[in-house]
Design a protein around this motif. Structure first.
Motif, PDB file in Angstrom:
ATOM      1  N   UNK A  49       0.836  -1.203   0.000  1.00  0.00           N
ATOM      2  CA  UNK A  49       0.000   0.000   0.000  1.00  0.00           C
ATOM      3  C   UNK A  49       0.873   1.257   0.000  1.00  0.00           C
ATOM      4  N   UNK A  50       1.936   1.200   0.797  1.00  0.00           N
ATOM      5  CA  UNK A  50       2.866   2.346   0.836  1.00  0.00           C
ATOM      6  C   UNK A  50       3.459   2.590  -0.554  1.00  0.00           C
ATOM      7  N   UNK A  51       3.870   1.476  -1.185  1.00  0.00           N
ATOM      8  CA  UNK A  51       4.488   1.600  -2.509  1.00  0.00           C
ATOM      9  C   UNK A  51       3.492   2.209  -3.500  1.00  0.00           C
ATOM     10  N   UNK A  52       2.233   1.741  -3.415  1.00  0.00           N
ATOM     11  CA  UNK A  52       1.214   2.282  -4.313  1.00  0.00           C
ATOM     12  C   UNK A  52       1.002   3.776  -4.066  1.00  0.00           C
ATOM     13  N   UNK A  53       1.033   4.156  -2.759  1.00  0.00           N
ATOM     14  CA  UNK A  53       0.853   5.573  -2.413  1.00  0.00           C
ATOM     15  C   UNK A  53       2.008   6.405  -2.989  1.00  0.00           C
ATOM     16  N   UNK A  54       3.255   5.873  -2.841  1.00  0.00           N
ATOM     17  CA  UNK A  54       4.423   6.576  -3.396  1.00  0.00           C
ATOM     18  C   UNK A  54       4.257   6.725  -4.901  1.00  0.00           C
ATOM     19  N   UNK A  55       3.829   5.629  -5.571  1.00  0.00           N
ATOM     20  CA  UNK A  55       3.655   5.657  -7.022  1.00  0.00           C
ATOM     21  C   UNK A  55       2.629   6.704  -7.419  1.00  0.00           C
ATOM     22  N   UNK A  56       1.546   6.807  -6.599  1.00  0.00           N
ATOM     23  CA  UNK A  56       0.503   7.778  -6.903  1.00  0.00           C
ATOM     24  C   UNK A  56       1.043   9.192  -6.756  1.00  0.00           C
ATOM     25  N   UNK A  57       1.848   9.449  -5.686  1.00  0.00           N
ATOM     26  CA  UNK A  57       2.371  10.804  -5.464  1.00  0.00           C
ATOM     27  C   UNK A  57       3.327  11.198  -6.585  1.00  0.00           C
ATOM     28  N   UNK A  58       4.121  10.224  -7.031  1.00  0.00           N
ATOM     29  CA  UNK A  58       5.093  10.529  -8.092  1.00  0.00           C
ATOM     30  C   UNK A  58       4.456  10.431  -9.472  1.00  0.00           C
ATOM     31  N   UNK A  59       3.161  10.019  -9.450  1.00  0.00           N
ATOM     32  CA  UNK A  59       2.398   9.850 -10.690  1.00  0.00           C
ATOM     33  C   UNK A  59       3.128   8.912 -11.656  1.00  0.00           C
ATOM     34  N   UNK A  60       3.667   7.844 -11.125  1.00  0.00           N
ATOM     35  CA  UNK A  60       4.397   6.885 -11.965  1.00  0.00           C
ATOM     36  C   UNK A  60       3.421   6.201 -12.903  1.00  0.00           C
ATOM     37  N   UNK A  61       3.811   6.058 -14.179  1.00  0.00           N
ATOM     38  CA  UNK A  61       2.971   5.358 -15.153  1.00  0.00           C
ATOM     39  C   UNK A  61       1.945   6.278 -15.796  1.00  0.00           C
ATOM     40  N   UNK A  62       1.916   7.568 -15.405  1.00  0.00           N
ATOM     41  CA  UNK A  62       0.893   8.452 -15.973  1.00  0.00           C
ATOM     42  C   UNK A  62       1.410   9.158 -17.221  1.00  0.00           C
ATOM     43  N   UNK A  63       2.709   9.141 -17.452  1.00  0.00           N
ATOM     44  CA  UNK A  63       3.300   9.871 -18.568  1.00  0.00           C
ATOM     45  C   UNK A  63       3.742  11.260 -18.136  1.00  0.00           C
ATOM     46  N   UNK A  64       3.268  11.705 -16.935  1.00  0.00           N
ATOM     47  CA  UNK A  64       3.681  13.021 -16.414  1.00  0.00           C
ATOM     48  C   UNK A  64       4.297  12.824 -15.049  1.00  0.00           C
ATOM     49  N   UNK A  65       5.325  12.042 -14.945  1.00  0.00           N
ATOM     50  CA  UNK A  65       5.922  11.721 -13.652  1.00  0.00           C
ATOM     51  C   UNK A  65       6.487  12.967 -12.981  1.00  0.00           C
ATOM     52  N   UNK A  66       6.279  13.033 -11.664  1.00  0.00           N
ATOM     53  CA  UNK A  66       6.872  14.149 -10.921  1.00  0.00           C
ATOM     54  C   UNK A  66       7.907  13.576  -9.983  1.00  0.00           C
ATOM     55  N   UNK A  67       9.087  13.329 -10.514  1.00  0.00           N
ATOM     56  CA  UNK A  67      10.094  12.603  -9.762  1.00  0.00           C
ATOM     57  C   UNK A  67      10.760  13.459  -8.680  1.00  0.00           C
ATOM     58  N   UNK A  68      10.551  14.760  -8.718  1.00  0.00           N
ATOM     59  CA  UNK A  68      11.179  15.581  -7.684  1.00  0.00           C
ATOM     60  C   UNK A  68      10.322  15.725  -6.441  1.00  0.00           C
ATOM     61  N   UNK A  69       9.085  15.206  -6.484  1.00  0.00           N
ATOM     62  CA  UNK A  69       8.263  15.207  -5.258  1.00  0.00           C
ATOM     63  C   UNK A  69       8.866  14.211  -4.269  1.00  0.00           C
ATOM     64  N   UNK A  70       8.943  14.615  -2.998  1.00  0.00           N
ATOM     65  CA  UNK A  70       9.484  13.680  -1.986  1.00  0.00           C
ATOM     66  C   UNK A  70       8.319  13.194  -1.108  1.00  0.00           C
ATOM     67  N   UNK A  71       7.910  12.001  -1.285  1.00  0.00           N
ATOM     68  CA  UNK A  71       6.785  11.496  -0.490  1.00  0.00           C
ATOM     69  C   UNK A  71       7.198  11.282   0.970  1.00  0.00           C
ATOM     70  N   UNK A  72       6.191  11.364   1.845  1.00  0.00           N
ATOM     71  CA  UNK A  72       6.507  11.143   3.251  1.00  0.00           C
ATOM     72  C   UNK A  72       6.543   9.640   3.533  1.00  0.00           C
ATOM     73  N   UNK A  73       7.655   9.192   4.143  1.00  0.00           N
ATOM     74  CA  UNK A  73       7.773   7.775   4.535  1.00  0.00           C
ATOM     75  C   UNK A  73       8.367   7.718   5.942  1.00  0.00           C
ATOM     76  N   UNK A  74       7.942   6.752   6.769  1.00  0.00           N
ATOM     77  CA  UNK A  74       8.460   6.654   8.147  1.00  0.00           C
ATOM     78  C   UNK A  74       9.975   6.503   8.125  1.00  0.00           C
ATOM     79  N   UNK A  75      10.645   7.251   9.024  1.00  0.00           N
ATOM     80  CA  UNK A  75      12.112   7.170   9.038  1.00  0.00           C
ATOM     81  C   UNK A  75      12.631   6.436  10.267  1.00  0.00           C
TER      82      UNK A  75
END
Ligand code: ATP
Ligand code: MG
Length: 458
Positions: A49-75
């Motif tokens: 689920x986390x991976x899917x959320x990261x993919x959604x934030x980075x819009x992976x697979x949409x053709x308009x990827x926003x790779x400079x967005x830094x998603x929040x992940x537990x550190x």
């Protein structure tokens, strides 16, 4: 007693201990792997689920990827979530495009793999679990790898294992204790029996009470009881024998006393002479009786002559035995003779005992045959071995007495002869010691007696 006597209890405990230990080991190992499997499943789902959320934030697979967005992940700084999660985006060649981790693509990762792939790894000395996803965007392949440390998973596995292994260990210990106690209780009747037997008086041959004993040892107790019963019979027979022997000895001894007193008191030479003659006869009877008792003792199982068997010539023994009795037979006008094999017939035996046997048989034949009678001693070979026989044409023994005449002190009344009834008992003992078969029949023509001893071939 042998030193390596094995205690049934320790034997069973040993076996049980080994099997329970193996059982515990196997169930722990199986439990461990099953636990890992089941503990991983919910955590893998969360990771996905986390991976899917990261993919959604980075819009992976949409053709308009926003790779400079830094998603929040537990550190890993949050107490409720001690694991650190990192992500990496790579191209199809594994070149990193974005992310806060430098997670390498798992070796088994296939480019065309559509679904998520979970894999185990290690980062900075810590075990990690990673999920990899594939996206295609404008003809390019992008891969997302999200990886987390496994502290929570480990804690869960440890918790589950502790809940399996410790109760199992306790159960094993309880099972051992129960079995140990059960065995102790189960074997208690045997212990009681042991005490009972140990504390018995030496002549106490009562049956052992095995009612309480386990079924497995009942046959043993029955066998011991059987032995006790036989011992009882042997002891009773022995007591009877001693009483009979004492009784038999008392008669000549009492006669001796009376007649010797008479001889001492009397002044008349003729009376003295008479008393001394009586003393002489009584002494002879006493000596014969004692000799017969000794012969019986010698030939009993465990007697002193037990093992001195040699190969001997039965023909010679019978001929010499017959010769010895010729004067006594002649005195009574009886025709005593040897008729049978003249060649050597060999049997294994004890010469003295066999002579004793023959003497008793010829003595009986002369005693119980009227003057003018005929006695034949014979030896022959048979298919089974050899036969020694003494036959007379005397009074004979009625069929109803034929079994019993071999018992000690058994006599047929009315023969007019003196004796103590031991002669044929000695014959029977000697035959038994030589493994020979004893047969009593009427003589040829139905009159008289024929006693045969069949010796086995060696
Ligand atoms: N050959 C025989 N013919 C007839 N009766 C016999 C003969 N042999 C034995 N008997 C009978 O069997 C009985 C038992 O014989 P056995 O030799 O055991 O004792 P016994 O001759 O009476 O006494 P002893 O101890 O002096 O030999 C005798 O009393 C006798 O009645
Ligand atoms: Mg006799």
């Amino acid at each position: 007693m042998k030193n390596n006597v094995r205690s049934l209890r320790s034997y069973l405990m040993q076996r049980l201990l080994i099997s329970l230990y193996l059982l515990w080991l196997v169930s722990t190992v199986v439990g461990y792997f099953a636990t890992i499997n089941y503990a991983n499943q919910p955590y893998d789902l969360v990771l996905l689920q986390r991976a899917n959320a990261v993919a959604a934030e980075l819009k992976l697979g949409s053709g308009h990827e926003e790779l400079d967005v830094v998603p929040f992940l537990p550190d890993g700084s949050d107490l409720g979530m001690p694991d650190r999660v990192v992500y990496t985006v790579t191209d199809s060649e594994g070149i990193k495009l974005a992310g806060n981790g430098n997670t390498l693509r798992p070796l088994s990762y296939r480019r065309d793999r559509p679904g998520p792939l979970f894999s185990n790894g290690e980062r900075e000395g810590q075990k990690t679990r990673m999920v990899s996803l594939t996206f295609s965007s404008n003809g390019k392949i992008l891969q997302l790898h999200v990886s987390e440390t496994t502290q929570q998973r480990q804690a869960l596995i440890r918790g589950i294992l502790a809940n399996i292994v410790i109760p199992e260990l306790l159960l094993t210990l309880i099972a051992l204790a129960v079995v140990w106690y059960g065995l102790k209780q189960g074997l208690r009747p045997l212990e009681q029996l042991r005490h009972e037997v140990l504390n018995r008086k030496r002549d106490d041959l009562r049956q052992l009470d095995g009612d309480e004993a386990p079924a497995e040892v009942r046959p043993l107790i029955d066998a011991v009881n059987d032995l006790l019963e036989r011992l009882k019979r042997v002891m009773a027979a022995q007591q009877r024998f001693v009483a009979d022997a004492a009784h038999q000895l008392r008669t000549p001894l009492a006669g001796l006393k009376t007649q010797s007193e008479l001889a001492l008191r009397s002044n008349e030479p003729q009376q003295k002479q008479h008393a001394i003659e009586y003393i002489h006869t009584s002494t002879e009877h006493g000596i014969r009786l004692v000799n017969q008792l000794l012969a019986l003792a010698r030939n009993e199982p465990g007697g002193q002559n037990a093992d001195n068997f040699t190969a001997l010539n039965l023909t010679k023994l019978a001929q010499e035995g017959t010769l010895h009795w010729l004067p006594m037979a002649q005195e009574k006008n009886i025709d005593l003779g040897y008729e049978g094999a003249s060649a050597t017939v060999t049997v294994q035996g004890d010469t003295n005992s066999l002579l004793e046997m023959l003497n008793n048989l010829i003595d009986n034949a002369i005693r119980y045959t009227a003057p003018g009678g005929l006695i034949t001693v014979g030896v022959s070979t048979t298919p089974q071995g050899a036969e020694l026989s003494v036959e007379d044409n005397g009074t004979g023994i009625e069929p109803q007495h034929r079994e019993r005449v071999f018992e000690r002190f058994y006599r047929i009344l009315g023969s007019g002869q003196s004796g103590s009834g031991l002669g044929l008992a000695i014959v029977a003992e000697v035959a038994k010691r030589h493994n020979a078969e004893l047969k009593l029949d009427a003589g040829s023509g139905g009159t008289g007696t024929r006693i045969s001893i069949f010796f086995p071939r060696h």
